[in-house]
Design an enzyme around this catalytic site. Structure first.
Site, short mmCIF file in Angstrom:
data_model
loop_
_atom_site.label_atom_id
_atom_site.label_comp_id
_atom_site.label_asym_id
_atom_site.label_seq_id
_atom_site.Cartn_x
_atom_site.Cartn_y
_atom_site.Cartn_z
N SER A 167 37.56 16.91 119.22
CA SER A 167 37.73 16.41 117.85
C SER A 167 39.09 15.72 117.70
O SER A 167 39.37 14.78 118.44
CB SER A 167 37.56 17.58 116.89
OG SER A 167 37.31 17.12 115.60
N ASP A 193 26.75 13.88 113.77
CA ASP A 193 28.20 13.98 113.68
C ASP A 193 28.73 12.63 113.19
O ASP A 193 28.42 11.60 113.78
CB ASP A 193 28.76 14.30 115.09
CG ASP A 193 30.28 14.41 115.11
OD1 ASP A 193 30.91 14.33 114.04
OD2 ASP A 193 30.82 14.59 116.22
N HIS A 245 28.68 18.40 115.20
CA HIS A 245 30.11 18.50 115.46
C HIS A 245 30.50 19.96 115.71
O HIS A 245 30.02 20.85 115.02
CB HIS A 245 30.91 17.94 114.27
CG HIS A 245 32.35 17.71 114.61
ND1 HIS A 245 32.75 16.67 115.43
CD2 HIS A 245 33.47 18.39 114.31
CE1 HIS A 245 34.06 16.72 115.58
NE2 HIS A 245 34.53 17.77 114.92
#
Ligand code: NAG
Length: 401
Positions: A183, A344, A374
């Protein structure tokens, strides 16, 4: 009094249950109930943290950190400081007294530049050390909003550079070091790899063998890529547009300004910038294969914007240290592993970078999870697709690192 609290508690639980049942989630995501519950747990804990007194918060936080640190009892670790930056090192005493030099992974945790820690990511990083028999260095970089850009990337770079200069102290093979993150940590991994590759200051250091980006966020210019368009408004997919915009805003400005409302509708950039050659090259939706553009996809218009906001933020917005997708020339970067998940909003950041790296001649392994969401990677929220993604990465790393 007790009865009142009990009634309030039951009402709250019922309300949450109804919400979890009714709140929509796209068809096709793996383990939808797990993902829904995870999303709502994050939401409640965000609000809970605001509602609860600091003392209770700190106590809860320390308890969950202690649980995390205890999660992989067989993997030794110690905390250290690399050039002013706190790090956690896993397994630098080779298991079974081996003397051969080993590979290493420098890991940057995710959390939107504003949250998470080496503790939260302890189980994941310890597991990598155990499964791959490598040294893992997990970097405890400074967080926004207290420390906005470039604090995080400066810390990550400084810790990595220090490590690369002292590899022999850790019995690490200089030809087998990977840089990795999930991320926002994927953003930092991409940015650090660019610095190490292109900044003449680091010419004499060993070049990282691999860069690994797990559903990275790589740009804050366009919040209406096809994946943002498709999934940006769901409350049930861990990340939504409003959260990501808020996080980028805090990393950009700390507490000094708030352009989230403009960013929500791509009004934080100027009309001219939207159709500039740089943006057309770096962020073209043409890079994203058509199969990812679902029926609700619209080509965003480019004939509007806010000159004043853009003038104020453009230097950082276009800086590859902040947004690695904004670098025009990617030739020469290390071999790459990019993981993207279908459900995502950050899917297309990853796809665009994978495609551009390929065009620049970098060997790229792009793993896309059609049922993925995600934060699937690791055991944050155990699902089949999450386990699969770990196994795929371990297999890749065993071959390549
Ligand atoms: C974008 O910002 C400009 C300048 O503040 C404003 O005039 C315009 O209405 C905004 N555009 C949209 C779509 O909100």
């Amino acid at each position: 009094m007790v009865r009142g609290i009990l009634v309030a508690f039951v009402v709250a639980v019922v309300a949450v249950a109804i919400y979890v049942v009714l709140e929509p989630i796209p068809q096709g995501v793996d383990s939808p109930w797990t993902v829904k519950l995870a999303s709502i747990t994050i939401m409640i804990s965000d609000y809970g943290m605001m509602a609860l007194p600091t003392g209770i918060n700190d106590w809860l936080d320390e308890r969950s950190r202690a649980d995390s640190r205890a999660s992989e009892p067989r993997v030794p670790y110690r905390d250290a400081v690399f050039d002013r930056v706190p790090v956690r090192i896993f397994a630098d005493e080779p298991v079974g007294g081996e003397t051969d030099k080993r590979p290493a992974i420098v890991f940057f945790h995710g959390g939107g530049f504003i949250s998470c820690s080496v503790d939260v990511h302890h189980p994941l990083t310890a597991m990598l050390a155990r499964e791959l028999n490598v040294v893992v260095v997990s970097v405890d970089y400074l967080l926004a909003p207290k420390y906005p850009f470039p604090a995080a990337i400066d810390d990550c770079t400084a810790a990595t550079v220090w490590f690369l200069k002292h590899l022999s102290d850790f019995n690490v093979d200089p030809a087998r070091v990977a840089i990795m993150g999930d991320s926002s940590g994927g953003n930092l991994a991409a940015a650090a790899a660019q610095r190490l590759t292109f900044d003449p200051e680091y010419r004499d250091l060993p070049t990282p063998k691999l860069q690994v980006m797990i559903y990275p966020c790589l740009q804050a210019f366009d919040f209406h890529t096809p994946s943002y368009q498709q999934y940006g408004d769901y409350n049930t997919l861990i990340l939504k547009r409003r959260y990501m915009v808020m996080a980028w805003n805090k990393y950009l400005l700390g507490n000094k300004g708030d352009f989230t409302e403009a960013m929500m509708i791509n009004n934080h950039t100027s009309a001219a910038a939207k159709s500039s050659p740089l943006v057309k090259k770096c962020l073209s939706h043409d890079l994203i294969p058509d199969e990812f553009k679902k029926s609700n996809y619209r080509v965003p218009s480019t004939d509007f914007g806010d000159e004043d906001i853009y003038k104020e933020i453009k230097e950082v917005l276009l800086d590859p240290n902040y947004a690695p997708l904004m670098r025009e020339d990617l030739e020469g970067l290390p071999e790459t592993y990019i993981l993207t998940a279908e459900y995502d909003i950050l899917r297309d950041d990853g796809i665009m970078y994978a495609k551009r790296l390929e065009k620049a001649g970098v060997p790229v392994t792009w793993k896309h999870y059609k049922k993925g969401f995600h934060a699937l990677f690791g055991d944050f929220f155990p699902t089949d697709v999450g386990k699969q993604s770990i196994n795929d990465f371990l297999q890749f790393a065993r071959e390549k690192l």
